[in-house]
Scaffold this active site. Structure first.
Site, PDB file in Angstrom:
ATOM      1  N   ASP A 475      12.187   0.486   1.064  1.00 13.92           N
ATOM      2  CA  ASP A 475      12.221   0.063   2.460  1.00 13.92           C
ATOM      3  C   ASP A 475      11.275   0.951   3.249  1.00 13.92           C
ATOM      4  O   ASP A 475      10.949   2.037   2.805  1.00 13.92           O
ATOM      5  CB  ASP A 475      13.625   0.314   3.030  1.00 13.92           C
ATOM      6  CG  ASP A 475      14.531  -0.857   2.740  1.00 13.92           C
ATOM      7  OD1 ASP A 475      14.033  -1.812   2.165  1.00 13.92           O
ATOM      8  OD2 ASP A 475      15.731  -0.791   3.063  1.00 13.92           O
ATOM      9  N   THR A 477      11.676   1.501   7.036  1.00 17.41           N
ATOM     10  CA  THR A 477      12.407   2.186   8.096  1.00 17.41           C
ATOM     11  C   THR A 477      13.486   3.080   7.520  1.00 17.41           C
ATOM     12  O   THR A 477      14.357   2.621   6.789  1.00 17.41           O
ATOM     13  CB  THR A 477      13.044   1.151   9.039  1.00 17.41           C
ATOM     14  OG1 THR A 477      12.025   0.213   9.376  1.00 17.41           O
ATOM     15  CG2 THR A 477      13.578   1.800  10.277  1.00 17.41           C
ATOM     16  N   ASP A 797      19.478  -0.619   2.431  1.00 12.71           N
ATOM     17  CA  ASP A 797      20.561  -0.097   3.261  1.00 12.71           C
ATOM     18  C   ASP A 797      21.441  -1.197   3.832  1.00 12.71           C
ATOM     19  O   ASP A 797      22.581  -0.970   4.168  1.00 12.71           O
ATOM     20  CB  ASP A 797      19.990   0.765   4.402  1.00 12.71           C
ATOM     21  CG  ASP A 797      18.914   0.027   5.190  1.00 12.71           C
ATOM     22  OD1 ASP A 797      18.716  -1.171   4.920  1.00 12.71           O
ATOM     23  OD2 ASP A 797      18.276   0.645   6.070  1.00 12.71           O
TER      24      ASP A 797
END
Length: 1213
Positions: A475, A477, A797
Site C-alpha cells: 500500500d 498510504t 489495512d
C-alpha cells in the site's frame, strides 16, 4: 416486560426464515427484515424505507426507541434486545486447543519417519530370543550380551523423546503466539468506546454494549462500530473504502443515502443514527463470518434446532433466554443464507473445497529431503541385512556344509532377527532426528526476535516463506508514506522555499496573517494532539489537509490554540465550509472597530484567480496581475504538482468599517479581490527510511510494487521518491480501470495470459480497488512466465484487503491503521505499520532458511559418516565401533545442541545481497554437498585409519574382535573421541554455507554458539575420563556394595595394593597368572566334556580341529576377567557395575568352580599392574553396548582357532 417475554413465547404466528421469529413479535421489525434493508445501497435503501416504514422515524417507532431520548437503558430491555438482535460482538475464531496443536505438529513427515523407526527399534530391543542348546546347529546360541540387552531400548526411547520435544515446542509456540495475538486484540477492543444517547443523557459506553435501537452520535474521526440509519446529519462524509474499496468519500444524507455501515470511517461532519445491526449481523460481521470467524456457527445451528424442539415442549423461558444470551448473536447467521433459498449451502460447499494454503517453501523442501533420507536409510539398512544374511547362510551351509535341521530353526530365526535389528540400527543412524528440532528452534527463536523488530508473526511458517519472497505489493498510504499530510514547500514573500522556512525569514506581519488565517479558517474540530506514547508522532485529528496546515504553524514555532482561545468558534461571524463545488473554505471575522476580515483557503488555481494583490518581500501588499499569476503557476505550482504535492493557496480580504455591510449570502462578491498570503505544497511524505529499505529489497531480488487508491500523478511521484521507479527504466504505471481493461477478454473474463503480459513490468497500480489487488496477487502467484513460481507478500489495512492478504503467500496487516478483518486474514502484523519492518522480516526469513541449511550441512556429515561406519563395521568386523549409546550421545545431545547453536545465529545485512532461493532450488546446494562429502571423506579416512591401525599408532591393544564381556577398550575410546571432536569442529565449519573462506567471522556475536561448543567439548572430555580416576564418583549410582567397606578404608586398601604391586617382579605376576589359567582350564575342560554347552561369543573359523584348545584359552581369559570384576575396585566403572551386576556362566551344570577367593584376591593386583590386559575402567563412555555386537553373541565356542586374535592376545598375556 415480563408479560412481553411470556407473550413472545406464545407468539409463534409467523414462521419466519429466521430461527427466533417468534421473539420478534415484540418489535415491529424482524432481524431478517433489517438484514435485507442493510444489504441495499443508497437509493434502493431509501425506496425500501419509504415503502415499508414511511421514514427513519417509522423504523425508530418499530424498534421502540426515541430518536431524541434514545433507549431507556433498562437492563431487562437491553437483555431482550441482545436476545433478539444479538450482541455487538463478533465471536473470535475458536482458538485451537493445545492438544489440537500437538496433533497438527505430529503430522510432519520427518517426525512420522522418526516415530516408525523408534517404535520398531524399541519393539526389537525388548525381543529376547528363546535359549537354544543344540550343538548340531553349528553355532551355540548366545543370549544377548547383558550390556547390550539393557541399553538396546535407549536408542528407540531417545528418538521418541526427541519427537516429543519437537512436538511440544512446536505446539507451545503456536499456542503462545495465538495467545499473544488474542491478548493484543482484546486489549484494543476493551479500549474502544462510543457515544450513545440513553435516557436523554449522552454517555460513552464500550463498543460491545451497543445494541439495536441505540441512538449513536457520530462525528469526524469515528470508526463506526455498528450498522445504522441516519436520523440527522450535518455535512456527513464517510470513507467506505474499507468495505467497498472506493477511495472517494461518500456523502450521507436523509434524502440520498442514509445507511451507515460498520467498519467505515467518518471523515467530515457529524450526525445521529439509529443502530440497526450489530455483531455478526453487521456488514463487518458478515465479512468476518465469510472469513470463518464464527467457526462454531455450524455446530451451534444444529444444537439450536435440537434445543428449539425441546424448548417448545417445555416452554421454559428462562433456559431459553440463558441459552440465547450465552451464545450472543452466533445463531442469527441463518437469514444471510435463507435469503436466497439455500444459496448459503452452496457457498459453504465451495468454501470447504478451497485448496489449503500451499506448504511453505522450506516445509516442502524439508519434507522432500526427509523422504529422500528415509529412502536412502532404508536402502542402506536393507543392504546391511542382506549382506549379513548371505554371509551367515554361505558360511553355515556352504563353507561348513551343515544341514538345516528342524530343531535348529528357532536358532536360525533368532540370527535373522539379530540381523534385522542391526539393519534397523543403521536406519536409525541415517535419520536426522535433530532436524525437526532445528527447524522448530530456528523458527521459534526468529519469531521471538521478530517481535522486537515490530513483526508479530501469527503463522510460524510465514516467517520463513518471507525469506523466499520475490514480490511485495505494498500500500502507499501509511506503509510507504507516513499517513500524515505535511506542508513540505511554501511560496511566501515572493520566495519559493523547498522546505519549511525558519520563522525569522518571514516578515512579522505576513506571519501574523498566516497564523490567524490558518487557526480560524480550519475547522475547530481539526487539531493536533500530543503523541499517545513517548517518542511517537503527534496525532492528527480531523481533516488531514487542515492538520497539515496546523502542523505548518507548529513548524513555524507558533501555536494555533492560543488564537483559537482568543477567537472561540462561537465568535466567528460567518463560515463558508469547504465543499467539492467551492473547493475552498472561508471564515469571516468581525473586528472590534466594526470592520470585517475574511480568510480564505483552497485549491491554488481557484483562489489565485480571485487574488488581485499579493504580499511582497517586505510584507506590503502589491498588485497581482494575470501575467504574475501565470508566472507563479509555471514556476511554483506546476513544479510542486509534478512532485506529487497538493497545492493550497491562503488569502485574506479586509472590509473597512465605514462601508455598508456586504451581502454575506452572495458568496461570489465576498470571496473576490483577495490578497494572496502564501501558496503551500502539501504531501503525505515518504517515511525517511523507506527508500533505503526498497533499495535493499531490489538488491535482494525482490520487486516492490505500489498498489494504491490514490491518483496516478501522486502515486507516480511517491513511487519515484521511494525508488520504486527509476528514470529511464521500462516500467508500467496504470490505473485500475486501464488494468481491468487490459486483463479481460471480450466476454469480460480475466485471462492469465493477459495478466502475464502486464505484471512483470507493472510497478504502480493507482486508483485500484481491492478486487484489483486480489486479481493482481492471484495473477502473479499463478503465473508460469518465470522459471520460478513467484512468492508474493502483500500489505493491507482495510477490511477490503482481506481476500488479497489471504491469497498472498505472506499477508502483512497494519497493526495501527489495520482493521480487525485485515489482521484476522494476515500472517504477520506490522506493529509499527512501517515498510522497513517488512525488510527485517525478509532478513529473518532468509536467516531461518540459512540456519536450517547450516544445521543440515552439520547433521548430514555426522549421518553420512555414522551410517558408513555402522555399515562397514557390521559387514566387515560384524560389530560396530560406534555403539548405540555413543550414537545416542552424538545424535541426540550433540545434534540438539548444534541445532540450538546454529539456529540462533543472528541475521546479517549480507543476507540481503543474494537473490531469493525460489521454490525449485534444492535445499542442499552444490557448495553444501561439496562440504558434506569433503568432510565426510576426511572423517571416514581418520576413523577407519584409527579403527584398523590405531593400535599400532598408540601402542595399545586392539579393540576389534574383543570378547563378549570385554571391558571398554582404549582403542575404541580413541575412535569415539576423535569422531566426536571432528563433529565439534565441523560445527564451526557449518556456520558458513556459501563457500566463504573465513568460518570464524562474527563467531563471538553469538554467545549461545560459543557456550554450546565449549560446553559440549568439556562434557565430552569428562565423559571419556576413566571412572577410576574420578574418585568422587566412586559411590555414585552404586548403592551399597555387598561388602560394606567404608570409603576411607577402601582408599587405604587401594594404596596398599598399589604399593605391593610395585614390589612384585614381573616374573611373579606371570607365575600367578599361569597357575590361575591352568586351574581354570582344567575346570572348564571337565565341564565341557560332561556335555555342557557354554555361552561365549567367539569368532567362527573353518578349522574345527583346534576347538578344545581355544575354548580353554577363552574361558581362562573370561574367568580372569570375571574374578577381576568381582573385586570392588574394578567395579568402580559405573557402567560395568550396571552391565554385569553378577557374573555367571549359564551352564547345564549348576556350579563350575572358578578360582577360590584367595586366588582372586591375589590375582587382582597382578592383573591391574600388568600392562597388556586392558583396564576395565579406561573409558566409561565407549561402552560395549551397541546393537552391533549381537553377531558375536551368537557365535559358537566350538569353532575358534589358534589363528584368531584371541589366541595371540592370550600369548601376549
Amino acid at each position: 416486560m415480563g408479560d412481553m417475554a411470556n407473550n413472545s413465547v406464545l407468539y409463534s404466528g409467523v414462521k419466519n426464515s429466521l430461527k427466533e421469529a417468534n421473539h420478534d413479535g415484540d418489535f415491529g421489525i424482524t432481524l431478517a427484515e433489517l438484514r435485507v434493508l442493510m444489504d441495499l445501497r443508497s437509493t434502493d435503501a431509501l425506496r425500501k424505507i419509504q415503502e415499508s416504514y414511511g421514514d427513519v422515524y417509522g423504523i425508530c417507532t418499530r424498534l421502540k426507541t426515541s430518536p431524541n431520548e434514545g433507549l431507556s437503558g433498562n437492563p431487562v430491555d437491553i437483555e431482550r434486545r441482545e436476545t433478539v438482535f444479538g450482541k455487538n460482538f463478533i465471536p473470535p475464531k475458536k482458538p485451537k486447543t493445545f492438544l489440537q496443536l500437538v496433533w497438527e505438529a505430529l503430522q510432519d513427515v520427518t517426525l512420522i519417519i522418526l516415530e516408525i523407526a523408534a517404535i520398531v527399534s524399541l519393539g526389537l530391543s525388548f525381543y529376547h530370543p528363546p535359549e537354544g542348546d543344540n550343538a548340531l546347529c553349528g553355532e551355540v546360541s548366545v543370549g544377548e550380551e547383558e550390556g547390550e540387552g539393557e541399553t538396546g531400548w535407549i536408542e528407540g526411547a531417545a528418538i521418541l523423546l526427541s519427537v516429543v520435544c519437537v512436538v511440544l515446542v512446536t505446539a507451545f509456540n503456536d499456542w503462545s503466539k495465538e495467545k499473544q495475538f488474542r491478548g493484543l486484540q482484546s486489549r484494543i477492543e476493551q479500549e474502544q468506546k462510543f457515544t450513545v444517547i440513553r435516557g436523554g443523557q449522552v454517555i460513552q459506553i464500550p463498543v460491545a454494549d451497543i445494541i439495536v435501537g441505540d441512538i449513536a452520535q457520530v462525528k469526524y474521526g469515528d470508526l463506526l462500530p455498528a450498522d445504522g440509519i441516519l436520523i440527522q446529519g450535518n455535512d456527513l462524509k464517510i470513507d467506505e473504502s474499507s468495505l467497498t474499496g472506493e477511495s472517494d468519500h461518500v456523502r450521507k444524507s436523509l434524502d440520498k443515502d442514509p445507511l451507515l455501515l460498520s467498519g467505515t470511517h467518518v471523515m467530515e461532519g457529524s450526525g445521529r443514527m439509529v443502530v440497526t445491526a450489530v455483531g455478526i449481523n453487521s456488514q463487518t460481521g458478515i465479512i468476518f463470518t465469510l472469513l470463518g470467524a464464527g467457526g462454531e456457527e455450524e455446530e451451534k445451528k444444529d444444537e439450536k434446532k435440537k434445543e428449539k424442539k425441546n424448548k417448545k415442549q417445555d416452554g421454559a423461558i428462562e433456559n431459553r433466554n440463558k441459552a440465547k444470551a450465552q451464545d450472543g448473536a452466533a445463531m442469527e447467521m441463518q437469514p444471510l443464507k435463507s435469503e436466497d433459498g439455500g444459496d448459503g449451502d452452496e457457498k459453504d460447499k465451495k468454501k470447504s473445497n478451497l485448496p489449503k494454503k500451499e506448504k511453505s517453501v522450506l516445509q516442502g523442501k524439508l519434507t522432500k529431503l526427509a523422504v529422500q533420507i528415509g529412502k536412502a536409510g532404508l536402502l542402506m539398512s536393507a543392504i546391511t541385512v542382506i549382506i549379513l544374511v548371505l554371509y551367515f547362510v554361505i558360511d553355515t551351509f556352504w563353507v561348513q556344509k551343515r544341514q538345516w535341521l528342524a530343531e535348529c530353526t528357532p536358532i536360525y530365526i533368532q540370527y535373522f532377527v539379530k540381523f534385522f535389528i542391526i539393519g534397523v540400527t543403521v536406519l536409525v543412524v541415517a535419520v536426522p532426528e535433530g532436524l525437526p528440532l532445528a527447524v522448530t528452534i530456528s523458527l521459534a527463536y526468529s519469531v521471538k526476535k521478530m517481535m522486537k523488530d515490530n513483526n508479530l508473526v501469527r503463522h510460524l511458517d510465514a516467517c520463513e516463506t518471507m525469506g523466499n519472497a520475490t514480490a511485495i505489493c505494498s500500500d502507499k498510504t501509511g506503509t510507504l508514506t507516513m499517513n500524515r499530510m505535511t506542508v513540505v514547500q511554501a511560496y511566501i514573500n515572493e520566495k519559493h522555499y523547498k522546505k519549511v522556512p525558519e520563522p525569522e525569514a518571514i516578515p512579522p506581519n505576513i506571519l501574523s496573517y498566516l497564523v490567524t488565517g490558518i487557526s480560524v479558517n480550519c475547522a475547530y474540530t481539526s487539531k493536533i494532539l500530543p503523541p499517545e506514547k513517548e517518542g511517537g508522532l503527534p496525532r492528527h485529528v480531523g481533516n488531514k489537509t487542515e492538520c497539515a496546515l496546523l502542523g505548518f504553524l507548529l513548524d513555524l514555532k507558533r501555536d494555533y490554540q492560543d488564537v483559537r482561545n482568543e477567537i472561540p468558534e462561537e465568535s466567528l461571524y460567518k463560515v463558508y465550509t469547504f465543499n467539492s463545488v467551492r473547493k475552498s473554505m472561508s471564515t469571516v471575522l468581525k473586528n472590534s472597530d466594526g470592520s470585517y476580515r475574511i480568510f480564505s483557503k483552497g485549491a491554488s488555481e481557484i483562489i489565485l484567480k480571485k487574488c488581485f494583490k499579493i504580499l511582497s518581500a517586505n510584507g506590503e501588499a502589491k498588485v497581482f496581475r494575470p501575467r504574475d499569476r501565470d508566472d507563479i503557476i509555471k514556476t511554483v505550482i506546476e513544479p510542486m504538482a509534478s512532485e506529487g504535492l497538493r497545492t493550497i493557496c491562503l488569502a485574506f480580504r479586509d472590509f473597512p468599517a465605514g462601508e455598508p455591510e456586504p451581502d454575506w449570502d452572495n458568496e461570489n462578491d465576498i470571496v473576490t479581490g483577495l490578497t494572496c498570503i502564501a501558496v503551500v505544497g502539501i504531501e503525505d511524505p515518504v517515511r525517511p527510511e523507506v527508500p533505503d529499505a526498497i533499495k535493499k529489497c531490489q538488491k535482494a531480488g525482490i520487486t516492490v510494487r505500489m498498489v494504491t487508491g490514490d491518483n496516478i500523478n501522486t502515486a507516480r511521484a511517491i513511487a519515484s521518491k521511494c525508488g520504486i521507479l527509476h528514470p529511464g527504466e521500462d516500467f508500467l504505471c496504470i490505473e485500475g480501470k486501464d488494468f481491468n481493461r487490459r486483463i479481460r477478454n471480450e466476454k469480460g473474463e480475466i485471462e492469465q495470459e493477459r495478466i502475464d503480459k502486464i505484471w512483470p513490468k507493472l510497478r504502480v497500480l493507482a486508483r485500484s480497488s481491492p478486487t484489483d489487488k486480489h486479481t493482481l496477487v492471484k495473477g502473479i502467484i499463478d503465473s508460469t512466465v518465470s522459471d520460478q513460481r513467484q512468492v508474493v507478500a502483500v500489505t493491507g489495512d482495510g477490511t477490503n484487503d482481506g481476500p488479497a492478504l489471504k491469497k498472498a503467500d505472506v499477508g502483512f496487516a497494519m497493526g495501527i491503521a489495520g482493521t480487525d478483518v485485515a489482521k484476522e486474514a494476515s500472517d504477520i502484523i506490522l506493529t509499527d505499520d512501517n515498510f522497513t519492518s517488512i525488510v527485517k522480516a525478509v532478513m529473518w526469513g532468509r536467516n531461518v532458511y540459512d540456519s536450517i541449511s547450516k544445521f543440515l550441512q552439520f547433521q548430514l556429515t555426522v549421518n553420512v559418516v555414522a551410517v558408513i561406519v555402522a555399515f562397514t563395521g557390521a559387514c566387515i568386523t560384524q560389530d560396530s565401533p560406534l555403539k548405540a549409546v555413543q550414537m545416542l550421545w552424538v545424535n541426540l545431545i550433540m545434534d540438539t545442541l548444534a541445532s540450538l547453536a546454529l539456529a540462533t545465529e543472528p541475521p546479517t545485512e549480507s543476507l540481503l545481497l543474494r537473490k531469493p532461493y525460489g521454490r525449485n532450488k534444492p535445499l542442499i546446494s552444490r557448495t553444501m554437498m561439496k562440504n558434506i562429502l569433503g568432510h565426510a571423506f576426511y572423517q571416514l579416512v581418520v576413523v577407519f585409519t584409527l579403527l584398523f591401525a590405531g593400535e599400532k599408532f598408540f601402542d595399545i591393544d586392539s579393540g576389534r574382535n574383543a570378547p563378549l564381556h570385554a571391558p571398554p577398550s582404549e582403542h575404541y575410546t580413541i575412535v569415539f573421541n576423535t569422531f566426536v571432536l571432528m563433529q565439534l569442529f565441523n560445527e564451526i565449519n557449518a556456520r558458513k554455507i556459501h563457500g566463504e573462506r573465513n568460518v570464524f567471522e562474527g563467531i563471538f556475536n553469538n554467545i549461545i554458539f560459543c557456550t554450546i561448543v565449549l560446553g559440549t567439548f568439556v562434557v565430552q572430555l569428562i565423559s571419556t575420563i576413566p571412572t577410576s580416576r574420578l574418585k568422587f564418583l566412586k559411590e555414585a549410582g552404586h548403592g551399597t556394595q555387598k561388602e560394606e567397606i567404608p570409603e576411607e578404608e577402601l582408599a587405604e586398601d587401594v594404596e596398599e595394593i598399589d604399593h605391593a604391586e610395585r614390589e612384585l617382579r614381573r616374573g611373579q605376576i606371570l607365575w600367578f597368572r599361569g597357575l590361575n589359567r591352568i586351574q581354570t582350564q582344567m575346570d572348564v575342560v571337565n565341564a565341557f566334556q560332561s556335555g555342557s554347552s557354554i555361552q561365549g561369543a567367539l569368532r567362527r573359523q573353518p578349522s574345527i580341529a583346534s576347538q578344545h584348545h581355544d575354548i580353554r584359552v577363552v574361558n581362562a581369559f573370561r574367568s580372569s576377567l570375571y574374578e577381576g570384576l568381582e573385586k570392588p575396585e574394578s567395579r568402580s566403572s559405573i557402567h560395568n557395575f550396571m552391565t554385569h551386576p553378577e557374573f555367571r556362566i549359564e551352564d547345564s551344570e549348576p556350579h563350575i568352580p572358578l578360582i577360590d577367593d584367595t586366588d582372586a584376591e591375589d590375582d587382582a593386583p597382578t592383573k591391574r599392574n600388568s600392562s597388556p590386559p586392558p583396564s576395565p575402567n579406561k573409558n566409561n563412555n565407549a561402552v560395549d553396548s551397541g546393537i552391533y555386537l549381537t553377531i558375536e553373541m551368537n557365535k559358537s565356542a566350538t569353532s575358534s582357532s589358534p589363528g584368531s586374535p584371541l589366541h595371540s592376545l592370550e600369548t601376549a598375556l
